[in-house]
Scaffold this active site. Structure first.
Site, mmCIF file in Angstrom:
data_model
loop_
_atom_site.group_PDB
_atom_site.id
_atom_site.type_symbol
_atom_site.label_atom_id
_atom_site.label_comp_id
_atom_site.label_asym_id
_atom_site.label_seq_id
_atom_site.Cartn_x
_atom_site.Cartn_y
_atom_site.Cartn_z
ATOM 1 N N LYS A 54 -23.450 68.523 -71.152
ATOM 2 C CA LYS A 54 -22.008 69.094 -71.541
ATOM 3 C C LYS A 54 -21.930 70.646 -70.672
ATOM 4 O O LYS A 54 -20.995 70.721 -70.096
ATOM 5 C CB LYS A 54 -21.839 69.211 -72.759
ATOM 6 N N GLN A 98 -23.138 69.658 -82.047
ATOM 7 C CA GLN A 98 -23.788 68.559 -81.569
ATOM 8 C C GLN A 98 -24.385 67.620 -82.834
ATOM 9 O O GLN A 98 -24.987 68.216 -83.450
ATOM 10 C CB GLN A 98 -24.988 68.866 -80.499
ATOM 11 N N ASP A 121 -13.877 67.796 -80.125
ATOM 12 C CA ASP A 121 -14.667 66.530 -80.278
ATOM 13 C C ASP A 121 -13.851 65.114 -80.742
ATOM 14 O O ASP A 121 -14.192 64.260 -80.713
ATOM 15 C CB ASP A 121 -15.715 66.721 -80.780
HETATM 16 N N1 GUN Z 1 -23.895 62.960 -80.762
HETATM 17 C C1 GUN Z 1 -23.807 61.952 -79.973
HETATM 18 N N2 GUN Z 1 -22.513 61.739 -79.601
HETATM 19 C C2 GUN Z 1 -22.081 62.934 -79.777
HETATM 20 C C3 GUN Z 1 -20.759 63.386 -79.440
HETATM 21 O O1 GUN Z 1 -19.635 62.563 -79.012
HETATM 22 N N3 GUN Z 1 -20.261 64.654 -79.799
HETATM 23 C C4 GUN Z 1 -21.160 65.309 -80.597
HETATM 24 N N4 GUN Z 1 -20.912 66.398 -81.047
HETATM 25 N N5 GUN Z 1 -22.334 64.965 -81.055
HETATM 26 C C5 GUN Z 1 -22.707 63.476 -80.582
#
Ligand code: GUN
Length: 299
Positions: A54, A98, A121
């Site tokens: 990311k 996350q 998100d």
């Molecule tokens: N863990 C697995 N997929 C995601 C996601 O799309 N966003 C976040 N914040 N954590 C994750």
């Protein structure tokens, strides 16, 4: 017939070029550089890889990103205090925590602290509720990416049978709601669905997000269905596979996403889109506030 591959990598690359151009325009015209804060608690290796991807993607399109690594021993309140600080920071347009968080955390409480207008998100209750009644500020990235792929391939979902396998909060549930918003006829199946095939054979559009390799085999797929495989599973051999038996399913489907290189690249890309949209919204709100102030000054 063999299915046409939906090249998520290529679509994501084109979307990222648009992101780059939008970031440049925001800098040039508004003096704004979009900013994303990424919070990770503990040292889950898979999460560390996702977070690094990311941050790299942000750098690639000119978004400022900052990573906050908290030790496993951090309390829920430590994370909430950090979110409160980032919430008040005008240079932060997006806040992402996350997942997964340590088991004893109340995830709803942590995610609920992120204001909807910085929730890039799309996990905040307001954003989730918006998927039901319309008015979502930020759609969740994976289903948003799937919708963008379908749109890119010119696949309309209106009036078609869509079956979603997997009912997670992050993918399955919002995916079903988005398909419904776009006027598909939606069924949601999950790990406990009895005789899964009786649903999947009806699907014109089959979205699989169950985290289970080879869950969907060729005979379970309707001829010429569009199959979107959201699964990412690492086999003991080290190979990365989705939830579909790719060989068998691609013989029946009209379109299929590969794993890797299908939905995965789109998820991170839609996070960039949401972050840029957030920065653009804030800049527009600041401009509007400035204009009304100067109008008041003129009275
Ligand atoms: N863990 C697995 N997929 C995601 C996601 O799309 N966003 C976040 N914040 N954590 C994750």
């Amino acid at each position: 017939m063999t299915a046409r591959l939906i090249d998520g990598k290529a679509v994501a690359a084109a979307e990222r070029q648009k992101c780059r151009e939008r970031v440049e325009a925001l800098k040039r015209e508004q003096g704004v550089t979009p900013g994303l804060a990424v919070i990770m608690v503990g040292s889950n290796p898979a999460s560390a890889v996702y977070v690094r991807n990311k941050m790299r993607a942000c750098e690639d399109v000119g978004i400022r990103s900052e990573r906050f690594l908290l030790p496993e021993t951090s309390t829920e309140d430590d994370v909430i205090r950090l979110i409160e600080r980032l919430k008040a920071d005008p240079d932060v347009d997006g806040i992402l925590v996350q997942l997964p968080l340590p088991k004893h955390y109340n995830i709803e409480r942590v995610l609920g602290t992120i204001p909807a207008e910085k929730d890039v998100d799309g996990f905040h209750l307001y954003n989730v509720g918006g998927l039901v009644v319309g008015g979502t500020v930020f759609p969740p990235c994976t289903p948003y990416g799937v919708m963008r792929l379908l749109e890119h391939e010119g696949i309309s979902v209106i009036g078609r049978n869509a079956v979603v396998v997997g009912a997670s909060n992050i993918v399955g549930k919002p995916m079903a709601l988005m398909l419904m918003q776009h006027e598909a006829t939606v069924s949601v199946c999950h790990a406990k669905t009895r005789d899964l095939a009786q649903y999947t054979v009806l699907a014109d559009i089959l979205v699989v997000a169950a985290g289970c390799p080879n869950l969907i085999t060729g005979p379970m797929v309707r001829k010429d269905a569009v199959v979107i495989d959201v699964g990412i599973n690492r086999l003991p051999s080290g190979e990365l596979v989705g939830d579909c038996d790719f060989e068998g399913v691609s013989k029946r489907a009209s379109f299929i996403t590969p794993v890797p290189g299908g939905v995965g690249p789109m998820t991170v890309t839609m996070l960039l889109v949401n972050t840029i949209n957030s920065a653009a919204r804030s800049a527009a709100a600041r401009d509007a506030a400035g204009a009304s102030k100067s109008l008041l000054g003129a009275v």
